[in-house]
Write a protein that holds these residues in place. Structure first.
Motif, PDB file in Angstrom:
ATOM      1  N   MET A  37      32.020 112.122  34.665  1.00  0.00           N
ATOM      2  CA  MET A  37      30.368 111.545  34.212  1.00  0.00           C
ATOM      3  C   MET A  37      30.369 110.207  34.749  1.00  0.00           C
ATOM      4  O   MET A  37      30.901 109.153  34.175  1.00  0.00           O
ATOM      5  CB  MET A  37      29.873 111.522  32.925  1.00  0.00           C
ATOM      6  N   SER A  38      29.553 109.988  36.080  1.00  0.00           N
ATOM      7  CA  SER A  38      29.471 108.590  36.518  1.00  0.00           C
ATOM      8  C   SER A  38      27.932 108.172  36.094  1.00  0.00           C
ATOM      9  O   SER A  38      27.212 108.790  36.417  1.00  0.00           O
ATOM     10  CB  SER A  38      29.594 108.634  37.730  1.00  0.00           C
ATOM     11  N   ILE A  39      28.142 106.858  35.410  1.00  0.00           N
ATOM     12  CA  ILE A  39      27.023 106.142  34.902  1.00  0.00           C
ATOM     13  C   ILE A  39      26.624 105.036  36.234  1.00  0.00           C
ATOM     14  O   ILE A  39      27.557 104.007  36.233  1.00  0.00           O
ATOM     15  CB  ILE A  39      26.893 105.659  33.518  1.00  0.00           C
ATOM     16  N   LEU A  40      25.487 105.235  36.881  1.00  0.00           N
ATOM     17  CA  LEU A  40      25.327 104.103  37.841  1.00  0.00           C
ATOM     18  C   LEU A  40      24.520 103.406  37.258  1.00  0.00           C
ATOM     19  O   LEU A  40      22.956 103.532  36.803  1.00  0.00           O
ATOM     20  CB  LEU A  40      24.494 104.764  38.959  1.00  0.00           C
ATOM     21  N   ASP A  41      24.761 101.987  36.621  1.00  0.00           N
ATOM     22  CA  ASP A  41      23.837 101.116  36.209  1.00  0.00           C
ATOM     23  C   ASP A  41      23.237 100.164  36.835  1.00  0.00           C
ATOM     24  O   ASP A  41      24.054  99.213  37.423  1.00  0.00           O
ATOM     25  CB  ASP A  41      24.953 100.478  35.084  1.00  0.00           C
ATOM     26  N   PHE A  42      21.941 100.054  36.701  1.00  0.00           N
ATOM     27  CA  PHE A  42      21.201  99.177  37.595  1.00  0.00           C
ATOM     28  C   PHE A  42      20.779  97.966  36.872  1.00  0.00           C
ATOM     29  O   PHE A  42      19.683  97.423  37.381  1.00  0.00           O
ATOM     30  CB  PHE A  42      19.953  99.731  38.325  1.00  0.00           C
ATOM     31  N   SER A  43      21.273  97.583  35.762  1.00  0.00           N
ATOM     32  CA  SER A  43      20.752  96.423  35.122  1.00  0.00           C
ATOM     33  C   SER A  43      20.795  95.223  35.638  1.00  0.00           C
ATOM     34  O   SER A  43      20.129  94.463  35.455  1.00  0.00           O
ATOM     35  CB  SER A  43      21.622  96.363  33.586  1.00  0.00           C
ATOM     36  N   ILE A  56      23.449 105.157  48.441  1.00  0.00           N
ATOM     37  CA  ILE A  56      24.180 105.371  47.069  1.00  0.00           C
ATOM     38  C   ILE A  56      23.732 106.583  46.418  1.00  0.00           C
ATOM     39  O   ILE A  56      24.642 107.403  46.184  1.00  0.00           O
ATOM     40  CB  ILE A  56      23.687 103.971  46.211  1.00  0.00           C
ATOM     41  N   VAL A  57      22.430 106.719  46.132  1.00  0.00           N
ATOM     42  CA  VAL A  57      21.806 108.015  45.102  1.00  0.00           C
ATOM     43  C   VAL A  57      22.100 109.355  45.836  1.00  0.00           C
ATOM     44  O   VAL A  57      22.846 110.095  45.409  1.00  0.00           O
ATOM     45  CB  VAL A  57      20.890 107.544  44.653  1.00  0.00           C
ATOM     46  N   PHE A  75      26.154 112.663  37.643  1.00  0.00           N
ATOM     47  CA  PHE A  75      25.815 111.337  37.789  1.00  0.00           C
ATOM     48  C   PHE A  75      24.514 111.366  36.875  1.00  0.00           C
ATOM     49  O   PHE A  75      23.541 112.060  37.033  1.00  0.00           O
ATOM     50  CB  PHE A  75      25.362 111.117  39.140  1.00  0.00           C
ATOM     51  N   VAL A  76      24.472 109.872  36.197  1.00  0.00           N
ATOM     52  CA  VAL A  76      23.262 109.488  35.535  1.00  0.00           C
ATOM     53  C   VAL A  76      23.001 108.072  35.813  1.00  0.00           C
ATOM     54  O   VAL A  76      23.799 107.352  36.108  1.00  0.00           O
ATOM     55  CB  VAL A  76      23.542 109.767  33.966  1.00  0.00           C
ATOM     56  N   VAL A  77      21.660 107.569  36.145  1.00  0.00           N
ATOM     57  CA  VAL A  77      21.455 106.183  36.063  1.00  0.00           C
ATOM     58  C   VAL A  77      20.797 105.488  34.974  1.00  0.00           C
ATOM     59  O   VAL A  77      20.404 106.486  34.016  1.00  0.00           O
ATOM     60  CB  VAL A  77      20.390 106.180  37.506  1.00  0.00           C
ATOM     61  N   LEU A  97      16.487 116.638  45.553  1.00  0.00           N
ATOM     62  CA  LEU A  97      17.487 116.446  44.473  1.00  0.00           C
ATOM     63  C   LEU A  97      16.814 115.985  43.035  1.00  0.00           C
ATOM     64  O   LEU A  97      15.546 115.591  43.230  1.00  0.00           O
ATOM     65  CB  LEU A  97      18.363 115.238  44.924  1.00  0.00           C
ATOM     66  N   LEU A  98      17.450 115.954  42.191  1.00  0.00           N
ATOM     67  CA  LEU A  98      17.068 115.816  40.765  1.00  0.00           C
ATOM     68  C   LEU A  98      18.199 114.880  40.273  1.00  0.00           C
ATOM     69  O   LEU A  98      19.606 114.915  40.482  1.00  0.00           O
ATOM     70  CB  LEU A  98      16.950 117.079  39.774  1.00  0.00           C
ATOM     71  N   LEU A  99      17.777 113.875  39.180  1.00  0.00           N
ATOM     72  CA  LEU A  99      18.725 112.849  38.534  1.00  0.00           C
ATOM     73  C   LEU A  99      18.235 112.646  37.284  1.00  0.00           C
ATOM     74  O   LEU A  99      17.088 112.349  37.268  1.00  0.00           O
ATOM     75  CB  LEU A  99      18.756 111.621  39.541  1.00  0.00           C
ATOM     76  N   VAL A 100      19.111 112.323  36.317  1.00  0.00           N
ATOM     77  CA  VAL A 100      18.692 111.999  35.009  1.00  0.00           C
ATOM     78  C   VAL A 100      18.933 110.538  34.875  1.00  0.00           C
ATOM     79  O   VAL A 100      19.687 109.799  35.242  1.00  0.00           O
ATOM     80  CB  VAL A 100      19.594 112.733  33.882  1.00  0.00           C
ATOM     81  N   ALA A 101      17.612 109.703  34.362  1.00  0.00           N
ATOM     82  CA  ALA A 101      17.795 108.301  34.168  1.00  0.00           C
ATOM     83  C   ALA A 101      17.702 108.319  32.740  1.00  0.00           C
ATOM     84  O   ALA A 101      16.904 108.807  31.940  1.00  0.00           O
ATOM     85  CB  ALA A 101      16.607 107.957  34.799  1.00  0.00           C
ATOM     86  N   VAL A 102      18.464 107.380  31.845  1.00  0.00           N
ATOM     87  CA  VAL A 102      18.610 106.775  30.719  1.00  0.00           C
ATOM     88  C   VAL A 102      18.527 105.479  30.502  1.00  0.00           C
ATOM     89  O   VAL A 102      18.644 104.742  31.420  1.00  0.00           O
ATOM     90  CB  VAL A 102      19.799 107.459  29.953  1.00  0.00           C
ATOM     91  N   ASP A 103      17.737 105.274  29.306  1.00  0.00           N
ATOM     92  CA  ASP A 103      17.556 103.651  29.102  1.00  0.00           C
ATOM     93  C   ASP A 103      17.764 103.592  27.368  1.00  0.00           C
ATOM     94  O   ASP A 103      17.668 104.464  26.782  1.00  0.00           O
ATOM     95  CB  ASP A 103      16.191 103.283  29.623  1.00  0.00           C
TER      96      ASP A 103
END
Length: 179
Positions: A37-43, A56-57, A75-77, A97-103
């Protein structure tokens, strides 16, 4: 994403980040032979343009989507800002494509092009965290066939996981289990 790459504005920059992520996944896959599970952190990302988001995505997701994927990677962003979402949504929609984003404080988002049925099932799945097809059909009022087709779509797009007992979780729920 480190502060070294706070302005993601060129295709070569995006390619360098993607290559680094792919290398880390390959190392983990070789050592552990398991799902990653890779988390791509954009903070720390201040600027993200479309070409970098595509490199990237979209290219990461495309590489790990099909039957010929080099590893079992999901992948999750995380920590997206509004201006990140615009670029990422555009490349996701262009590639289907679909992608999950969490905060930490916000809702779990499903980015990419979806229809009303998919949104309804996604929202119910996120609320429950883990559910059977029958439970989701009951909760949403949708036909079980529509729920099954939607969950299959989510699984194929790698935004949901199917468990041994047949229940399904959004990737965000799996992140919470690991925390």
């Amino acid at each position: 994403m480190t502060s070294l790459f706070s302005n993601l504005v060129t295709r070569p920059t995006g390619r360098a980040i993607r290559t680094g992520v792919e290398s880390q996944i390959a190392e983990m896959e070789d050592a552990e032979r398991q799902v990653t599970m890779s988390i791509l952190d954009f903070s720390q990302v201040r600027v993200l343009d479309y070409s970098c988001a595509d490199e990237i995505v979209a290219k990461l997701l495309l590489r790990y989507l099909g039957e010929e994927r080099p590893a079992e990677a999901f992948f999750v962003v995380r920590n997206l800002q509004e201006h990140h979402v615009e670029a990422i949504e555009a490349v996701l929609e262009r590639h289907g494509l679909l992608l999950v984003a969490v905060d930490d404080e916000g809702p779990v988002l499903l980015l990419g092009e979806t229809d009303a049925v998919q949104r309804t099932v996604w929202d119910a799945l996120v609320r429950r965290g883990r559910a059977s097809r029958a439970e989701l059909a009951d909760e949403t009022g949708l036909a079980r066939e529509a729920v099954t087709a939607t969950l299959t779509h989510f699984y194929l797009k790698r935004v949901a996981a199917v468990h041994v007992d047949g229940t399904v979780s959004p990737l965000s729920a799996l992140l919470l289990q690991d925390a």
